[in-house]
Enzyme design. Structure first.
Site, PDB file in Angstrom:
ATOM      1  N   ASP A  56      36.012  46.442  48.594  1.00  0.00           N
ATOM      2  CA  ASP A  56      34.777  44.816  47.948  1.00  0.00           C
ATOM      3  C   ASP A  56      34.968  44.649  49.945  1.00  0.00           C
ATOM      4  O   ASP A  56      36.508  44.411  49.978  1.00  0.00           O
ATOM      5  CB  ASP A  56      35.287  43.855  47.383  1.00  0.00           C
ATOM      6  CG  ASP A  56      34.538  44.079  45.702  1.00  0.00           C
ATOM      7  OD1 ASP A  56      34.369  45.289  45.418  1.00  0.00           O
ATOM      8  OD2 ASP A  56      35.267  42.767  45.065  1.00  0.00           O
ATOM      9  N   HIS A  60      37.865  41.428  52.944  1.00  0.00           N
ATOM     10  CA  HIS A  60      37.401  40.664  51.632  1.00  0.00           C
ATOM     11  C   HIS A  60      38.171  39.326  51.481  1.00  0.00           C
ATOM     12  O   HIS A  60      39.239  38.548  52.204  1.00  0.00           O
ATOM     13  CB  HIS A  60      38.011  40.921  50.265  1.00  0.00           C
ATOM     14  CG  HIS A  60      36.959  40.925  49.028  1.00  0.00           C
ATOM     15  ND1 HIS A  60      36.460  41.121  48.885  1.00  0.00           N
ATOM     16  CD2 HIS A  60      38.226  41.788  47.871  1.00  0.00           C
ATOM     17  CE1 HIS A  60      35.549  40.624  47.349  1.00  0.00           C
ATOM     18  NE2 HIS A  60      36.610  40.907  47.330  1.00  0.00           N
ATOM     19  N   HIS A 115      29.406  49.672  42.607  1.00  0.00           N
ATOM     20  CA  HIS A 115      29.327  47.813  42.917  1.00  0.00           C
ATOM     21  C   HIS A 115      28.332  47.144  42.726  1.00  0.00           C
ATOM     22  O   HIS A 115      28.144  46.354  43.783  1.00  0.00           O
ATOM     23  CB  HIS A 115      30.694  47.041  43.702  1.00  0.00           C
ATOM     24  CG  HIS A 115      31.709  46.014  43.839  1.00  0.00           C
ATOM     25  ND1 HIS A 115      30.643  45.247  43.679  1.00  0.00           N
ATOM     26  CD2 HIS A 115      32.733  46.044  42.875  1.00  0.00           C
ATOM     27  CE1 HIS A 115      32.005  44.155  43.559  1.00  0.00           C
ATOM     28  NE2 HIS A 115      33.033  45.233  42.986  1.00  0.00           N
ATOM     29  N   HIS A 163      41.333  42.062  41.777  1.00  0.00           N
ATOM     30  CA  HIS A 163      40.731  41.218  41.554  1.00  0.00           C
ATOM     31  C   HIS A 163      40.592  41.611  40.430  1.00  0.00           C
ATOM     32  O   HIS A 163      40.812  43.055  40.305  1.00  0.00           O
ATOM     33  CB  HIS A 163      39.876  40.864  42.072  1.00  0.00           C
ATOM     34  CG  HIS A 163      39.426  40.192  43.180  1.00  0.00           C
ATOM     35  ND1 HIS A 163      38.730  40.218  44.399  1.00  0.00           N
ATOM     36  CD2 HIS A 163      39.629  38.613  43.560  1.00  0.00           C
ATOM     37  CE1 HIS A 163      38.165  38.834  45.005  1.00  0.00           C
ATOM     38  NE2 HIS A 163      39.663  37.648  44.751  1.00  0.00           N
ATOM     39  N   ASP A 215      38.370  43.124  37.928  1.00  0.00           N
ATOM     40  CA  ASP A 215      36.958  43.918  37.750  1.00  0.00           C
ATOM     41  C   ASP A 215      38.142  45.099  38.374  1.00  0.00           C
ATOM     42  O   ASP A 215      37.478  46.471  38.335  1.00  0.00           O
ATOM     43  CB  ASP A 215      35.993  43.606  38.325  1.00  0.00           C
ATOM     44  CG  ASP A 215      35.697  42.824  39.383  1.00  0.00           C
ATOM     45  OD1 ASP A 215      36.439  42.508  40.358  1.00  0.00           O
ATOM     46  OD2 ASP A 215      34.542  43.624  40.267  1.00  0.00           O
TER      47      ASP A 215
END
EC number: 3.1.26.11
Length: 305
Positions: free
Chosen positions: A212, A141, A270, A65, A67
């Site tokens: 994540d 995730h 996060h 991802h 970010d």
């Protein structure tokens, strides 16, 4: 060794928190540093810290991802511009190789150092040397995402010099024999057990850095007995349904994972920008379940004794 948190936000940059990135610096290992994730503007964040790009030897990417990876081409290029010339290894899920090679190719970025890219395609040990073992395990995730467990191997204890001198054994090449051999025979014919002159082994430290994830067993497995667990905390307690739908965790779920894994400490990171003004609530929620808990902020450092 200590962590420097370069970005502790979630999704997009915010005024107080940049996107995900952290660096583990190891003064006891020639100052080498390992980076975990590399969100947008990571190289700008480094300018506010003591982190040196030339000292970064490994980069571990949890998932693809934006970010967590948009800062990677810039960091790789700047490391070259700033004199880094020894090998850098990047670990990450399948696709990280294409992302890096295409970014560097299209931007005509030439690296002056060898770059090794290792794509992870299954759980297990992904790196091991004399001092460390790193394992990866897939988390839950929206896309393939890994958590990492870093285990420092136990090191031999310190040579008890005072005890050797008391035996009349002065410093010299014979001291090395006590470190390398089970028993040492002195010039006078006397044999000594080396273990009697070496302190207890230095226990290696253990760290878990999770990408994540929803709350899941894989996270607990990675964090089993670690000295510190670094866990995402995108949502607050009471938002479990939203966390599940978006493949993330709440502060309480992070604490539940730390407790189930018997971790020694928990760091929340996060953090969603919705908590810019009241992120302390996440800390309070986690502390109701587990202690000690820390809330990471950009440029904060955490020492692992």
């Amino acid at each position: 060794m200590y962590f420097t948190f370069l970005g502790t936000g979630a999704g997009v940059p915010a005024k107080l928190r940049n996107t995900a990135s952290m660096v583990l610096t190891m003064p006891e290992y020639q100052g080498d540093a390992w980076m975990f994730d590399c969100g947008e503007a990571t190289q700008h964040q480094i300018l506010h810290t003591s982190v040196k790009l030339s000292k970064i030897k490994k980069i571990f990417i949890t998932h693809l991802h934006g970010d967590h990876i948009y800062g990677l081409p810039g960091v790789l290029g700047s490391r070259s511009f700033q004199g880094g010339d020894d090998q850098l290894t990047v670990f990450g899920p399948k696709g990280i190789k294409d992302f890096i090679e295409m970014s560097l190719s299209i931007s005509s970025t030439y690296l002056k150092y060898p770059l090794e890219i290792i794509e992870i395609d299954e759980d297990g040990v992904i790196y091991e040397d004399k001092y460390f073992k790193v394992s990866a395990k897939e988390l839950e995730h929206g896309i393939t995402c890994y958590g990492y467990r870093i285990e420092e191997k136990d090191q031999p204890g310190t040579l008890l010099v005072d005890r050797l001198k008391a035996e009349g054994i002065m410093p010299g090449p014979i001291y090395r024999e006590f470190k390398e051999k089970a028993a040492v025979t002195l010039p006078n014919g006397r044999t000594l057990n080396s273990s009697d002159y070496i302190g207890p082994d230095k226990k290696g430290r253990k760290i878990a850095v999770l990408g994540d994830t929803r709350i899941c067993q894989a996270a607990v497995d990675l964090a089993e007995g670690v000295d510190v667990l670094i866990h995402e905390s995108t949502f607050s307690h009471g938002m479990e349904e939203k966390a599940y739908d978006y493949f993330h965790s709440t502060s309480s779920q992070a604490a539940q994972t730390a407790k189930a894994a018997n971790a020694a400490a928990l760091i929340l990171t996060h953090i969603s920008s919705r908590f810019q003004e009241d992120d302390h609530l996440l800390l309070e929620e986690a502390r109701e379940i587990f202690s000690p808990v820390y809330l990471a902020k950009d440029f904060w450092t955490y020492k692992i004794d």
